[in-house]
Design a protein around this motif. Structure first.
Motif, PDB file in Angstrom:
ATOM      1  N   GLU A 231       0.818  -1.203   0.000  1.00  0.00           N
ATOM      2  CA  GLU A 231       0.000   0.000   0.000  1.00  0.00           C
ATOM      3  C   GLU A 231       0.854   1.256   0.000  1.00  0.00           C
ATOM      4  N   GLY A 232       0.199   2.354  -0.342  1.00  0.00           N
ATOM      5  CA  GLY A 232       0.845   3.661  -0.275  1.00  0.00           C
ATOM      6  C   GLY A 232       1.452   4.090  -1.586  1.00  0.00           C
ATOM      7  N   GLY A 233       1.516   5.416  -1.758  1.00  0.00           N
ATOM      8  CA  GLY A 233       2.153   5.958  -2.950  1.00  0.00           C
ATOM      9  C   GLY A 233       3.661   5.912  -2.856  1.00  0.00           C
ATOM     10  N   LEU A 234       4.301   6.113  -3.986  1.00  0.00           N
ATOM     11  CA  LEU A 234       5.756   6.111  -4.078  1.00  0.00           C
ATOM     12  C   LEU A 234       6.247   7.550  -4.046  1.00  0.00           C
ATOM     13  N   ASP A 235       7.057   7.892  -3.046  1.00  0.00           N
ATOM     14  CA  ASP A 235       7.585   9.248  -2.933  1.00  0.00           C
ATOM     15  C   ASP A 235       8.707   9.448  -3.941  1.00  0.00           C
ATOM     16  N   LEU A 236       8.509  10.406  -4.826  1.00  0.00           N
ATOM     17  CA  LEU A 236       9.494  10.661  -5.864  1.00  0.00           C
ATOM     18  C   LEU A 236      10.676  11.458  -5.325  1.00  0.00           C
ATOM     19  N   MET A 237      11.850  11.126  -5.836  1.00  0.00           N
ATOM     20  CA  MET A 237      13.073  11.848  -5.516  1.00  0.00           C
ATOM     21  C   MET A 237      13.441  12.735  -6.702  1.00  0.00           C
TER      22      MET A 237
ATOM     23  N   THR B 236       6.469   6.239 -25.366  1.00  0.00           N
ATOM     24  CA  THR B 236       5.599   5.178 -24.864  1.00  0.00           C
ATOM     25  C   THR B 236       4.183   5.684 -24.658  1.00  0.00           C
ATOM     26  N   ASP B 237       3.253   4.733 -24.518  1.00  0.00           N
ATOM     27  CA  ASP B 237       1.840   5.102 -24.594  1.00  0.00           C
ATOM     28  C   ASP B 237       1.215   5.519 -23.277  1.00  0.00           C
ATOM     29  N   ALA B 238       1.848   5.204 -22.134  1.00  0.00           N
ATOM     30  CA  ALA B 238       1.171   5.458 -20.862  1.00  0.00           C
ATOM     31  C   ALA B 238       2.119   5.854 -19.746  1.00  0.00           C
ATOM     32  N   PRO B 239       2.962   6.906 -19.955  1.00  0.00           N
ATOM     33  CA  PRO B 239       3.791   7.356 -18.843  1.00  0.00           C
ATOM     34  C   PRO B 239       2.919   7.701 -17.638  1.00  0.00           C
ATOM     35  N   ILE B 240       3.391   7.376 -16.442  1.00  0.00           N
ATOM     36  CA  ILE B 240       2.575   7.512 -15.236  1.00  0.00           C
ATOM     37  C   ILE B 240       2.743   8.922 -14.673  1.00  0.00           C
ATOM     38  N   PRO B 241       1.672   9.679 -14.539  1.00  0.00           N
ATOM     39  CA  PRO B 241       1.791  11.062 -14.057  1.00  0.00           C
ATOM     40  C   PRO B 241       1.946  11.131 -12.543  1.00  0.00           C
ATOM     41  N   ILE B 242       2.490  12.245 -12.093  1.00  0.00           N
ATOM     42  CA  ILE B 242       2.533  12.516 -10.658  1.00  0.00           C
ATOM     43  C   ILE B 242       1.116  12.779 -10.186  1.00  0.00           C
ATOM     44  N   GLN B 243       0.756  12.244  -9.036  1.00  0.00           N
ATOM     45  CA  GLN B 243      -0.598  12.354  -8.531  1.00  0.00           C
ATOM     46  C   GLN B 243      -0.842  13.732  -7.934  1.00  0.00           C
ATOM     47  N   GLY B 244      -1.723  14.470  -8.586  1.00  0.00           N
ATOM     48  CA  GLY B 244      -2.120  15.762  -8.044  1.00  0.00           C
ATOM     49  C   GLY B 244      -0.977  16.728  -7.830  1.00  0.00           C
ATOM     50  N   GLY B 245       0.113  16.573  -8.564  1.00  0.00           N
ATOM     51  CA  GLY B 245       1.258  17.450  -8.387  1.00  0.00           C
ATOM     52  C   GLY B 245       1.922  17.303  -7.034  1.00  0.00           C
ATOM     53  N   GLY B 246       1.718  16.138  -6.374  1.00  0.00           N
ATOM     54  CA  GLY B 246       2.208  15.988  -5.015  1.00  0.00           C
ATOM     55  C   GLY B 246       3.493  15.222  -4.870  1.00  0.00           C
ATOM     56  N   GLY B 247       4.226  14.978  -5.939  1.00  0.00           N
ATOM     57  CA  GLY B 247       5.483  14.249  -5.822  1.00  0.00           C
ATOM     58  C   GLY B 247       5.309  12.798  -5.454  1.00  0.00           C
ATOM     59  N   VAL B 248       4.119  12.234  -5.733  1.00  0.00           N
ATOM     60  CA  VAL B 248       3.805  10.855  -5.380  1.00  0.00           C
ATOM     61  C   VAL B 248       3.199  10.164  -6.593  1.00  0.00           C
ATOM     62  N   VAL B 249       3.537   8.879  -6.779  1.00  0.00           N
ATOM     63  CA  VAL B 249       2.967   8.086  -7.870  1.00  0.00           C
ATOM     64  C   VAL B 249       2.591   6.712  -7.332  1.00  0.00           C
ATOM     65  N   GLU B 250       1.923   5.923  -8.153  1.00  0.00           N
ATOM     66  CA  GLU B 250       1.694   4.511  -7.860  1.00  0.00           C
ATOM     67  C   GLU B 250       1.972   3.721  -9.120  1.00  0.00           C
ATOM     68  N   ALA B 251       2.397   2.475  -8.959  1.00  0.00           N
ATOM     69  CA  ALA B 251       2.719   1.621 -10.100  1.00  0.00           C
ATOM     70  C   ALA B 251       1.469   1.336 -10.919  1.00  0.00           C
ATOM     71  N   SER B 252       1.675   1.092 -12.191  1.00  0.00           N
ATOM     72  CA  SER B 252       0.581   0.770 -13.102  1.00  0.00           C
ATOM     73  C   SER B 252      -0.061  -0.563 -12.722  1.00  0.00           C
ATOM     74  N   ASP B 253      -1.355  -0.687 -13.024  1.00  0.00           N
ATOM     75  CA  ASP B 253      -2.025  -1.981 -12.856  1.00  0.00           C
ATOM     76  C   ASP B 253      -2.225  -2.683 -14.188  1.00  0.00           C
ATOM     77  N   ARG B 254      -1.580  -2.170 -15.255  1.00  0.00           N
ATOM     78  CA  ARG B 254      -1.613  -2.843 -16.546  1.00  0.00           C
ATOM     79  C   ARG B 254      -0.655  -4.038 -16.521  1.00  0.00           C
ATOM     80  N   PRO B 255      -0.883  -5.050 -17.330  1.00  0.00           N
ATOM     81  CA  PRO B 255      -0.007  -6.231 -17.319  1.00  0.00           C
ATOM     82  C   PRO B 255       1.437  -5.883 -17.668  1.00  0.00           C
ATOM     83  N   GLY B 256       2.354  -6.617 -17.060  1.00  0.00           N
ATOM     84  CA  GLY B 256       3.772  -6.417 -17.332  1.00  0.00           C
ATOM     85  C   GLY B 256       4.253  -5.063 -16.867  1.00  0.00           C
ATOM     86  N   LEU B 257       5.081  -4.417 -17.686  1.00  0.00           N
ATOM     87  CA  LEU B 257       5.590  -3.096 -17.349  1.00  0.00           C
ATOM     88  C   LEU B 257       4.531  -2.013 -17.477  1.00  0.00           C
ATOM     89  N   GLY B 258       3.451  -2.317 -18.185  1.00  0.00           N
ATOM     90  CA  GLY B 258       2.385  -1.338 -18.362  1.00  0.00           C
ATOM     91  C   GLY B 258       2.693  -0.274 -19.386  1.00  0.00           C
TER      92      GLY B 258
END
Length: 372
Positions: free
Chosen positions: A129-135, A331-353
């Motif tokens: 659980e939890g978002g990933l804090d970006l560095m 690539t087709d689906a780069p993962i955006p930062i959530q709400g501009g908060g420096g946090v992301v979550e991994a994709s739920d698409r198969p493989g690397l997504g």
């Protein structure tokens, strides 16, 4: 399932403003080597390694291409789902060159995810659980430039700051003190000289910043010098560039040489060996930062997937390879930062997504095998 064809693509991305580290190292472009592995089940897996010249890590783009040329013929006809066997074969046919093996290993994990319908973090043990804090990594420069860049990252929501330092004791101490005058509650800082200090320089810096709450990251070139510095400072220590294999992680744990370990996927040889390093850190209770040198959304998917499989309390930060806007559009689906908060979550698409956009990679520079 069998591997029928391996194609290699190369992308050179200009970075005209330059990216600088200690000891005068500056790069104005970055090179990505991208691998597509096709199978007789009509599943294609993607992997990537990006390098920064030849004097950041013992890795460079021409070396990655040559390593793949050495390995690919031996893998045609192998089952890409047998990832440990693939890694055994790569190590058997080519000693060293982990960065050249990483995109092949990454592509096999992508195939496994697509074959099972599972995202990478689930394949690697499960989603925590939890978002990933970006560095972020404000690059070395004048105090004014670093203050401006740090402030810009802060406005975007980043709370993990890896300050790139230059290797000059007085200048580096001044940079850190100026930046800490503006530090905000909840922010955490890494003093990262990228092996730029000698042992005596590192100890002088440590003495002058004892009052600053900062991690010291890879202060010296060698493991022995970093260990000597760690034993003479009360700052928490991060090891980075020298973490080049699961075996080195074992040594670091045995020597109590670090309080936090930075795992770069391509530096240790791919997701398989990064997973082994992760498991050692989890067993020892050592927090991790999960990174890679850089790349497109392919590398981004690998970083985030591995990081999401780390228990929250041991997951200190992750690196977004698109932070420098180097490889957007491939690539087709780069993962955006959530709400501009420096946090992301991994994709739920198969493989690397991630899937490269049609035509974005151009023609392959090398092809091995035939069509299945």
């Amino acid at each position: 399932m069998k591997i029928t064809r391996i194609s290699v693509f190369q992308i050179v991305t200009p970075f005209p403003q330059g990216y600088s580290l200690s000891r005068g190292r500056t790069w104005t472009s970055f090179e990505s080597t991208i691998v597509a592995i096709e199978t007789d089940a009509a599943i294609v897996g993607w992997g990537e390694v990006q390098t920064m010249g030849g004097n950041y890590l013992p890795a460079f783009a021409k070396g990655a291409i040559a390593a793949i040329d050495e390995l690919a013929p031996h893998l045609i006809g192998e089952n890409p789902l047998q990832i440990d066997r693939i890694n055994y074969l790569m190590d058997h046919f080519l000693f060293g060159h982990p960065y050249g093996k990483s995109p092949i290993d990454m592509a096999c994990w992508d195939i496994l995810g697509k074959a099972t319908g599972m995202p990478l973090c689930d394949l690697l043990g499960g989603r925590f659980e939890g978002g990933l804090d970006l560095m972020c990594d404000p690059k070395v420069g004048s105090i004014e430039a670093m203050l401006a860049e740090t402030a810009a990252f802060r406005e975007k929501g980043y709370r993990r700051m890896s300050l790139k330092l230059g290797g000059n004791v007085a200048e580096d101490v001044s940079r850190m003190r100026a930046i800490f005058e503006h530090a905000q509650p909840g922010e955490e800082y890494y003093a990262d000289c990228n092996r730029g200090w000698t042992r005596d320089q590192a100890l002088r810096v440590m003495r002058q910043i004892r009052d600053l709450d900062v991690y010291i990251e890879q202060p010296c070139y060698s493991y022995e010098d970093c260990l000597a510095v760690r034993r003479r400072t009360d700052h928490p220590m991060i090891l980075d560039e020298i973490v080049d294999s699961p075996e080195m992680v074992m040594r670091i744990i045995a020597d109590s040489a670090a309080d936090l370990i930075n795992i770069k996927i391509s530096r240790v040889g791919g997701l398989t060996k990064a997973r082994r390093a992760r498991d050692m850190c989890v067993t020892a209770g050592i927090p991790m930062t999960i990174q890679d040198v850089g790349g497109s959304g392919i590398v981004q998917g690998a970083i985030y997937g591995l990081a999401q499989s780390v228990p929250k309390e041991l997951r200190h930060s992750v690196y977004n390879p698109l932070a420098r806007n180097l490889s957007d559009g491939f690539t087709d689906a780069p993962i955006p930062i959530q709400g501009g908060g420096g946090v992301v979550e991994a994709s739920d698409r198969p493989g690397l997504g991630q899937e490269p956009l049609p035509g974005s990679l151009g023609d392959p520079i090398a092809v091995y095998g035939g069509r299945g």
